[in-house]
Design a protein around this motif. Structure first.
Motif, PDB file in Angstrom:
ATOM      1  N   ALA A   1       0.852  -1.243   0.028  1.00  0.00           N
ATOM      2  CA  ALA A   1       0.135  -0.147  -0.056  1.00  0.00           C
ATOM      3  C   ALA A   1       0.940   1.224  -0.001  1.00  0.00           C
ATOM      4  O   ALA A   1       0.827   2.028   1.018  1.00  0.00           O
ATOM      5  CB  ALA A   1      -0.918   0.049   1.220  1.00  0.00           C
ATOM      6  N   THR A   2       1.527   1.386  -0.994  1.00  0.00           N
ATOM      7  CA  THR A   2       2.447   2.737  -1.090  1.00  0.00           C
ATOM      8  C   THR A   2       1.794   3.826  -2.024  1.00  0.00           C
ATOM      9  O   THR A   2       0.879   3.245  -2.761  1.00  0.00           O
ATOM     10  CB  THR A   2       3.921   2.215  -1.868  1.00  0.00           C
ATOM     11  OG1 THR A   2       3.743   1.747  -2.837  1.00  0.00           O
ATOM     12  CG2 THR A   2       4.684   1.443  -0.739  1.00  0.00           C
ATOM     13  N   GLN A   3       2.209   4.829  -1.982  1.00  0.00           N
ATOM     14  CA  GLN A   3       1.507   5.816  -3.035  1.00  0.00           C
ATOM     15  C   GLN A   3       2.150   5.822  -4.194  1.00  0.00           C
ATOM     16  O   GLN A   3       1.250   5.821  -5.033  1.00  0.00           O
ATOM     17  CB  GLN A   3       1.917   7.166  -2.384  1.00  0.00           C
ATOM     18  CG  GLN A   3       1.162   7.543  -0.823  1.00  0.00           C
ATOM     19  CD  GLN A   3      -0.126   7.616  -1.039  1.00  0.00           C
ATOM     20  OE1 GLN A   3      -0.734   8.396  -1.823  1.00  0.00           O
ATOM     21  NE2 GLN A   3      -0.936   7.014  -0.060  1.00  0.00           N
ATOM     22  N   SER A   4       3.309   5.599  -4.204  1.00  0.00           N
ATOM     23  CA  SER A   4       3.981   5.510  -5.870  1.00  0.00           C
ATOM     24  C   SER A   4       4.804   4.145  -6.045  1.00  0.00           C
ATOM     25  O   SER A   4       4.841   3.170  -4.849  1.00  0.00           O
ATOM     26  CB  SER A   4       5.092   6.672  -5.549  1.00  0.00           C
ATOM     27  OG  SER A   4       6.046   6.445  -4.749  1.00  0.00           O
TER      28      SER A   4
ATOM     29  N   SER B   1       9.626   3.767  -9.139  1.00  0.00           N
ATOM     30  CA  SER B   1       9.579   5.062 -10.038  1.00  0.00           C
ATOM     31  C   SER B   1       8.610   6.028  -9.064  1.00  0.00           C
ATOM     32  O   SER B   1       7.963   5.569  -8.053  1.00  0.00           O
ATOM     33  CB  SER B   1       8.704   4.802 -11.266  1.00  0.00           C
ATOM     34  OG  SER B   1       7.425   4.681 -11.308  1.00  0.00           O
ATOM     35  N   ARG B   2       8.013   7.190  -9.439  1.00  0.00           N
ATOM     36  CA  ARG B   2       7.433   7.957  -8.660  1.00  0.00           C
ATOM     37  C   ARG B   2       5.966   8.141  -9.182  1.00  0.00           C
ATOM     38  O   ARG B   2       5.317   8.820  -8.632  1.00  0.00           O
ATOM     39  CB  ARG B   2       7.686   9.600  -8.824  1.00  0.00           C
ATOM     40  CG  ARG B   2       9.212   9.931  -8.148  1.00  0.00           C
ATOM     41  CD  ARG B   2       9.422  11.178  -8.215  1.00  0.00           C
ATOM     42  NE  ARG B   2      10.583  11.833  -7.363  1.00  0.00           N
ATOM     43  CZ  ARG B   2      11.057  12.865  -7.730  1.00  0.00           C
ATOM     44  NH1 ARG B   2      10.748  13.717  -8.756  1.00  0.00           N
ATOM     45  NH2 ARG B   2      12.018  13.261  -6.779  1.00  0.00           N
TER      46      ARG B   2
ATOM     47  N   ASN C   1      12.162   2.589  -3.774  1.00  0.00           N
ATOM     48  CA  ASN C   1      10.980   3.121  -2.997  1.00  0.00           C
ATOM     49  C   ASN C   1      11.053   2.920  -1.372  1.00  0.00           C
ATOM     50  O   ASN C   1      10.940   1.713  -1.204  1.00  0.00           O
ATOM     51  CB  ASN C   1       9.462   2.741  -3.290  1.00  0.00           C
ATOM     52  CG  ASN C   1       8.551   3.605  -2.740  1.00  0.00           C
ATOM     53  OD1 ASN C   1       8.657   4.159  -1.489  1.00  0.00           O
ATOM     54  ND2 ASN C   1       7.187   3.608  -3.315  1.00  0.00           N
ATOM     55  N   ARG C   2      11.514   3.769  -0.510  1.00  0.00           N
ATOM     56  CA  ARG C   2      11.858   3.616   0.944  1.00  0.00           C
ATOM     57  C   ARG C   2      10.636   2.856   1.789  1.00  0.00           C
ATOM     58  O   ARG C   2      10.540   1.923   2.410  1.00  0.00           O
ATOM     59  CB  ARG C   2      12.383   4.837   1.437  1.00  0.00           C
ATOM     60  CG  ARG C   2      12.688   4.548   2.843  1.00  0.00           C
ATOM     61  CD  ARG C   2      13.052   5.829   3.474  1.00  0.00           C
ATOM     62  NE  ARG C   2      13.193   5.766   4.952  1.00  0.00           N
ATOM     63  CZ  ARG C   2      14.166   5.174   5.461  1.00  0.00           C
ATOM     64  NH1 ARG C   2      15.442   5.248   5.008  1.00  0.00           N
ATOM     65  NH2 ARG C   2      14.267   5.237   6.902  1.00  0.00           N
TER      66      ARG C   2
ATOM     67  N   GLU D   1       9.864  -0.571   3.863  1.00  0.00           N
ATOM     68  CA  GLU D   1       9.470  -0.339   5.240  1.00  0.00           C
ATOM     69  C   GLU D   1       8.099  -1.433   5.368  1.00  0.00           C
ATOM     70  O   GLU D   1       8.165  -2.242   6.619  1.00  0.00           O
ATOM     71  CB  GLU D   1       9.031   0.936   5.504  1.00  0.00           C
ATOM     72  CG  GLU D   1       8.421   1.071   6.831  1.00  0.00           C
ATOM     73  CD  GLU D   1       8.391   2.549   7.443  1.00  0.00           C
ATOM     74  OE1 GLU D   1       9.491   3.557   6.942  1.00  0.00           O
ATOM     75  OE2 GLU D   1       7.671   2.965   8.256  1.00  0.00           O
ATOM     76  N   LEU D   2       7.405  -1.461   4.281  1.00  0.00           N
ATOM     77  CA  LEU D   2       6.196  -2.352   4.594  1.00  0.00           C
ATOM     78  C   LEU D   2       6.839  -3.904   4.628  1.00  0.00           C
ATOM     79  O   LEU D   2       6.168  -4.662   5.438  1.00  0.00           O
ATOM     80  CB  LEU D   2       5.211  -1.992   3.524  1.00  0.00           C
ATOM     81  CG  LEU D   2       4.654  -0.671   3.399  1.00  0.00           C
ATOM     82  CD1 LEU D   2       3.504  -0.686   2.424  1.00  0.00           C
ATOM     83  CD2 LEU D   2       3.984  -0.419   4.774  1.00  0.00           C
TER      84      LEU D   2
END
Ligand code: ADP
Ligand code: MG
Length: 512
Positions: A27-30, A34-35, A63-64, A68-69
């Motif tokens: 569940a990341t935003q990006s 990539s962004r 993507n950091r 983390e997830l």
């Protein structure tokens, strides 16, 4: 496992062996490298940037938050979190994979080992994990039948996935579903995946084989992309029967990738299975090894919530709930929190549990809502339970009060909704009503107070006994059923307001 249990799991004398590979969309935003945004359902190719399109000269950047997830999952499942893991290229050709390879992890994954435990009936089962590795998702081919053309949508390309792989520890389709449900509960609970199976955020592949007990592992076939628990069970059951039939007919099982067709209820071979060697894995030269400092893991650990299993154990210990209740109430953090507020507010833990598993869940299901949308706050439920406990209303009358609070909450007229909770204010009418006052006003308005006047009750009992002489005689002749009939008559005569316990006592006394 007991021998009896073991024997009961055999299918026509064969042991079923299953290992799971689950792709949980993080569940990341990006995206993972990539962004570009990951949101579901956008117009095709509006969320794919140059990196996702694999344009020459672009480079992936980790993507950091995806890392983390992954750490959160490792912590939740008691896994080892690798200080250093390595991204590898998995090479294959497919139209929805413009790079010609998928970035994944192969020899050194970020999450190693760990386990998932769950209850099947009252038997505890533990499934060991091999690993969980980070990888990117591919795009999608869209087949537009009406124009006879296919297109490629790369919105999903580069979406972060965590592939969670078990040892072949699962022994039946029921265990498989229980495992998948438990894993689904954990990933949503710790907030790493939205768990939406229709949208493909949580996809399971089941590797299935059968063998005679004690024999070496049989050849497996992998059922791909099971995206509902119901299909999962059907697909595995079909596959097991099919494999046994093949073996009994003297055919060897070929390793293969199969798809389940919900329309026919059958599994069908899609392709013979590739071996790892076919993918020519090698470390991705564009990405340095992923290094995770111990201090980062400690930081993530400090922010971890209490996990569903631990919480269930605490609910048993702290509130004296049965294991079944505790497991049911820890389906989601929202439900567990609702229970704890209602139990503490009312001092009636078991009653709160019964009401949440019964009346509240039934109403939510009927309206296809989840706990986050419950229109009656936990404080209001607590106030209602208090009124049952102190004898003001009967359990049945409380259900009528609940009906009113529930619909009142929706229209806002009674202010029972979540939106009113913070203050307990009756918004929009300028009045301030606490949860207790709200409950009491409904009891009052509906005239549901139990009759606590002993004299009035005795009068009704006398009348009922006189009018039902036959039942009285039957009871005196030893027919216990006749007693229940009399209780029913008294309850009816009191318009449901008599206290059933009191009715029992008075009747027994008068019947001698
Ligand atoms: P691959 O990477 O080729 O898919 P893995 O060795 O990673 O193969 O195993 C994939 C999954 O298949 C794992 O969950 C594993 O437990 C399971 N598995 C391996 N062998 C068997 C078998 N004989 N029967 C059932 N499941 C198996
Ligand atoms: Mg695999």
């Amino acid at each position: 496992m007991s021998e009896k249990k073991q024997a009961s799991l055999l299918v026509q004398g064969y042991e079923v062996v299953i290992g799971f590979e689950t792709h949980a969309q993080l569940a990341t935003q990006s995206k993972i490298f990539s962004r570009a945004p990951t949101a579901f359902g956008a117009e095709p190719n509006t969320q794919a940037c140059a990196v996702d399109l694999a344009l020459p000269g672009t480079l992936p950047v980790m993507n950091r938050s995806a890392v983390e997830l992954a750490i959160r999952l490792g912590l939740a499942l008691g896994s080892h979190i690798a200080e250093q893991s390595v991204f590898a290229r998995k090479n294959y050709f497919y139209p929805d994979l413009p790079k010609g390879y998928q970035i994944s992890q192969f020899e050194i994954p970020v999450v190693q080992g760990g386990e998932v435990s769950f209850f099947l009936g009252d038997e505890k089962k533990t499934v060991r994990l091999v690993r969980a590795h980070l990888e990117e998702d591919a795009g999608k081919s869209l087949h537009e039948d009406f124009i006879g053309q296919s297109g490629i949508d790369l919105n999903r390309a580069g979406t972060p996935l965590l592939e969670i792989v078990t040892e072949p520890d699962i022994r039946s389709s029921a265990e498989a579903v229980a495992y998948a449900k438990e894993l689904h509960k954990i990933v949503t609970w710790i907030g790493i995946c939205d768990g939406n199976m229709q949208e493909g955020s949580f996809r399971c592949d089941a590797n299935v084989s059968v063998r005679k007990p004690g024999a070496p592992l049989g050849t497996r076939r992998e059922i791909k992309n099971l995206n509902s628990f119901k299909f999962m069970q059907q697909a595995i059951d079909y596959e097991v029967r099919w494999q046994i039939e093949q073996i009994e007919d003297g055919h060897a099982i070929q390793q293969a990738t199969v798809l389940f067709d919900p329309d026919t209820g059958e599994t069908r071979a899609m392709r013979t299975k590739e071996d790892a060697a076919d993918y020519r894995y090698f470390p991705d030269p564009d990405l340095p090894p992923l290094v995770i400092a111990r201090s980062w893991v400690d930081e993530v650990k400090a922010g971890m919530p209490e996990l569903p299993r631990q919480m269930a154990e605490r609910l048993v210990a702290e509130y004296g709930l049965p294991e079944y209740d505790a497991t049911t109430l820890t389906q989601s953090p929202a439900m567990a929190a609702y229970f704890e507020t209602a139990a503490q507010g009312s001092g009636q833990a078991k009653m709160a549990s019964n009401w949440i598993m019964g009346e509240v869940s039934r109403r939510l299901n009927a309206e296809e809502k989840d706990m986050a949308q419950v229109p009656v706050s936990a404080d209001t439920l607590a106030a209602l339970l208090k009124r049952i406990a102190d004898g003001t209303i009967s359990n049945n009358a409380a259900k009528q009060v609940m009906d009113e609070l529930w619909s009142g909450g929706q229209s806002g007229s009674l202010g029972g909704g979540v939106a009113h909770d913070a203050t307990g204010d009756l918004v929009g009418q300028g009045a301030v009503l606490s949860a207790a006052a709200r409950v009491d006003s409904v009891i009052e308005a509906k005239g549901l107070k139990q009759m606590n006047d002993a004299g009035a009750l005795e009068k009704i009992v006398d009348e009922v006994m006189a009018a039902n002489a036959e039942n009285v005689a039957q009871f005196r002749a030893g027919k216990e059923k006749a007693f229940n009939a009399l209780v029913g008559q008294v309850m009816k005569a009191s318009k449901g307001k008599a206290n059933p316990q009191q009715v029992n006592d008075v009747l027994r006394q008068k019947l001698g």
